[in-house]
Design a protein around this motif. Structure first.
Motif, mmCIF file in Angstrom:
data_model
loop_
_atom_site.group_PDB
_atom_site.id
_atom_site.type_symbol
_atom_site.label_atom_id
_atom_site.label_comp_id
_atom_site.label_asym_id
_atom_site.label_seq_id
_atom_site.Cartn_x
_atom_site.Cartn_y
_atom_site.Cartn_z
ATOM 1 N N VAL A 105 1.987 14.028 2.315
ATOM 2 C CA VAL A 105 2.992 13.156 1.707
ATOM 3 C C VAL A 105 3.814 12.439 2.780
ATOM 4 O O VAL A 105 4.223 11.294 2.605
ATOM 5 N N ASN A 107 2.821 11.228 5.505
ATOM 6 C CA ASN A 107 2.065 10.172 6.188
ATOM 7 C C ASN A 107 2.656 8.797 5.867
ATOM 8 O O ASN A 107 3.231 8.595 4.799
ATOM 9 N N ASP A 108 2.491 7.845 6.781
ATOM 10 C CA ASP A 108 3.026 6.506 6.535
ATOM 11 C C ASP A 108 2.015 5.675 5.735
ATOM 12 O O ASP A 108 1.304 4.828 6.285
ATOM 13 N N PHE A 109 1.973 5.929 4.429
ATOM 14 C CA PHE A 109 1.030 5.206 3.565
ATOM 15 C C PHE A 109 1.381 3.722 3.497
ATOM 16 O O PHE A 109 0.493 2.876 3.371
ATOM 17 N N ASN A 110 2.664 3.395 3.552
ATOM 18 C CA ASN A 110 3.048 1.975 3.517
ATOM 19 C C ASN A 110 2.366 1.210 4.650
ATOM 20 O O ASN A 110 1.842 0.106 4.445
ATOM 21 N N TYR A 113 -1.469 0.909 3.983
ATOM 22 C CA TYR A 113 -1.836 -0.104 2.995
ATOM 23 C C TYR A 113 -1.699 -1.519 3.563
ATOM 24 O O TYR A 113 -2.492 -2.399 3.256
ATOM 25 N N LYS A 114 -0.656 -1.728 4.401
ATOM 26 C CA LYS A 114 -0.449 -3.070 4.967
ATOM 27 C C LYS A 114 -1.590 -3.447 5.906
ATOM 28 O O LYS A 114 -1.851 -4.626 6.104
ATOM 29 N N LEU A 116 -4.826 -2.428 5.548
ATOM 30 C CA LEU A 116 -6.158 -2.356 4.913
ATOM 31 C C LEU A 116 -6.950 -3.632 5.223
ATOM 32 O O LEU A 116 -6.403 -4.733 5.111
ATOM 33 N N GLY A 126 -4.776 5.640 -2.283
ATOM 34 C CA GLY A 126 -4.210 6.636 -1.383
ATOM 35 C C GLY A 126 -3.942 7.918 -2.143
ATOM 36 O O GLY A 126 -3.537 7.864 -3.309
ATOM 37 N N VAL B 105 1.285 -4.226 -2.353
ATOM 38 C CA VAL B 105 1.235 -3.567 -1.045
ATOM 39 C C VAL B 105 2.655 -3.363 -0.495
ATOM 40 O O VAL B 105 2.933 -2.373 0.183
ATOM 41 N N ASN B 110 5.624 5.277 0.062
ATOM 42 C CA ASN B 110 6.096 6.510 0.722
ATOM 43 C C ASN B 110 7.164 7.190 -0.127
ATOM 44 O O ASN B 110 7.147 8.406 -0.313
ATOM 45 N N TYR B 113 5.607 8.701 -3.365
ATOM 46 C CA TYR B 113 4.882 9.965 -3.164
ATOM 47 C C TYR B 113 5.843 11.127 -2.946
ATOM 48 O O TYR B 113 5.580 12.244 -3.389
ATOM 49 N N GLY B 126 -2.403 6.520 -5.308
ATOM 50 C CA GLY B 126 -1.700 5.236 -5.291
ATOM 51 C C GLY B 126 -2.688 4.111 -5.044
ATOM 52 O O GLY B 126 -3.635 4.285 -4.274
ATOM 53 N N PRO B 128 -2.671 0.198 -3.916
ATOM 54 C CA PRO B 128 -1.903 -0.975 -3.504
ATOM 55 C C PRO B 128 -2.659 -2.264 -3.839
ATOM 56 O O PRO B 128 -3.857 -2.367 -3.584
#
Lengths: 360, 360
Positions: A105, A107-110, A113-114, A116, A126, B105, B110, B113, B126, B128
């Motif tokens: 949780v 992790n820097d998912f934002n 995603y940016k 990708l 994710g 996106v 973050n 989650y 998730g 995006p």
């Protein structure tokens, strides 16, 4: 404080100097080298009939412990290219691909995603959560990938912080210089983690599906203290103890800090994998890494790499204030040591690529 | 600058004073009120046989434009509870649930989650990306939910920024006071967006699956300027023009800024939905919102709500510097106006809950 244990944390997010995104070249070489092996296994062992004959025609891939790009994007693209190639040669209907990027949780998912790939030909999702637990519905994933993830523990063994335990890890932050009890506590925690990982994946992997793991291991036949990465963790511990002696932090803080990772030997890992009857080991071999990669060990690279991996953990335990001072000291300590120069004494980790197949 | 168009942006992330998480009570009432309708439709119309007889036994839910919690968690939990209840009454095997949380996106995934309910009984993922495009493999979702999402445009119509177009929106940031050409440009862009939304969902929704939409609409029979929310957007535009006249920003900046949302009338929306032959309209009715909700329109609440929705857009176009000044002015302008007090002149939006069923 003394009863606290360090829990696993994600890699450094964002794209700053010490971010994982900018300090994961080490892992990138491993992922690149493993590609050929993964491609061959997909070509030889993947059972596409089950996907192609189902009503959904979706091929699902999950990268466990993905962190942020670009390593994870390269790894999944390679799997997709390989599956597509196999589809073509078998004249199968066009599949759709869905890729699940998993990490903790924190992790820097934002950031993930940016970054990708804009030209990706898959549906991206994710999945936040520890891969030691269930993350997906039953039999819903066709291919699992997990590189440089299984050496992380979900938490450090509690007894390391117990003053009455023979495994009390006083004055150290790792197991490499510790007594047998400390090494055994780490080893047992790692075994428990890998077992729960396999148990969850056995439920989630679709019939005939494959799992590719890249796991850095302690070479068989040497002691933990003879491995350069583990020895450098000891040097980081020495820096913390130096700072404690100077009154910059308390010794109790160092005593209660233990790094949550463990490197099993290939033998140890193989035994663990064999215990789970759901999988057969299709391949277990050391990556043939280039000589250049093995030697790319100048101090700034080593320190940046370790800092990207450990900074969040250190911050969480000791606060933000010590970071710059600590890593400056660490850099000097590495320079003065022979951990990366005396290659007759200190050996690198050996990275193994492992392919498991679901038996049913 | 003049040719730039404003693109859609996610709600304000984090948990600060103007975050969506702390300013979405308005939407929360709508989601709560829609629950009973959604439950009844699941009980009456959802075809569980197709899920329960498939090999996977996974029921997939996607919340489109989920933003951050807690509204999205409440909405999906209600759907799950309802499906479970139906399963029990039909003696079906236990299903597993997988929930996909979708937003742009730029959404703060973050934060989403970190606030996932710890006792959730579903696998969370998730996704995006814009819901105007494909997000999921074919026929992979059993239930779509989208509340307060469809009024957002993926971008504002280009002609609003074209000095040679009759739809050039000089001195305004919205369509409510604009000439017909401006209203038509907005309406056409909205229609295009809703059509592409339906086209994508028609591919992704599993056979017999349902889609629940909550869409705020301009009541039939009144002009946009007679609707309180639209009229308050005009007041925000007035504040920007005041600031331009004082030299705090340029008029050209205001001219090229247009809010990317449009509220169709129920009639307009129904016609659009009917055009897509993949869906049948099972229900289309206004939410019976409590009188309390309708009247909860004190200035600080209104301004916080609009700020949580618009701050990122304003920042992106005008920079961070004007935010506090602008929303202070806006607060005064709302206070001085009769937009929320003169209820004989200004009408609230009417929120419709719409249930679509996949025809095949």
């Amino acid at each position: 404080m003394a009863s606290e244990s360090v829990s696993s944390q994600a890699m450094m997010g964002g794209d700053g100097q010490y971010s994982y995104a900018r300090n994961s070249e080490f892992q990138s070489h491993g992922v690149e080298t493993a590609k050929a092996i993964i491609n061959r296994v997909i070509s030889d062992k993947l059972d596409l009939n089950r996907v192609a004959s189902s009503s959904s025609k979706v091929f699902s891939i999950a990268d466990l412990g993905c962190s942020v790009g670009p390593n994870t994007f390269n790894a999944v693209q390679n799997i997709i290219d390989s599956v597509k190639l196999k589809c073509q040669s078998y004249g199968h209907d066009k599949l759709e691909f869905q890729v699940f990027f998993n990490d903790l949780v924190s992790n820097d998912f934002n950031a993930l995603y940016k970054s990708l790939p804009s030209d990706r030909q898959y549906y991206a999702a994710g999945v936040p959560g520890s891969f030691h637990n269930r993350l997906f519905p039953k039999a819903s994933i066709n291919f699992f990938h997990c590189s440089y993830g299984l050496q992380w523990l979900s938490s450090t063994p509690k007894e390391l912080n117990d003053q009455n335990s023979p495994a009390y890890n006083k004055g150290r932050i790792y197991y490499s210089r510790g007594p047998n009890e400390v090494v055994e506590a780490y080893s047992a925690e790692s075994a428990k983690g890998i077992e729960s990982f396999l148990l969850a994946r056995a439920q989630e992997l679709a019939s005939g599906g494959l799992m590719a793991l890249i796991v850095p291991c302690l070479p068989d036949g040497i002691s933990p203290g003879e491995c350069s990465v583990l020895a450098s963790a000891d040097l980081l511990g020495d820096c913390l103890m130096d700072m404690a002696k100077m009154g910059l932090l308390s010794e109790a803080q160092v005593d209660s800090f233990n790094l949550p990772s463990y490197f099993p030997t290939p033998q140890e890992l193989k035994a663990l994998l064999k215990r789970n009857a759901s999988f057969s080991i299709e391949k277990f071999e050391p990556l043939a890494l280039s000589a250049q990669r093995q030697l790319a060990t100048n101090t700034p690279t080593v320190v940046s790499h370790l800092r990207a991996n450990l900074e969040i953990l250190v911050k969480e335990h000791f606060g933000n204030g010590i970071i710059e001072d600590l890593f400056d000291r660490f850099s000097k300590k590495i320079d003065e040591s022979s951990v990366y120069s005396q290659t007759s004494v200190y050996k690198p980790l050996v990275e193994n690529v492992i392919i498991l197949k679901h038996n049913t």
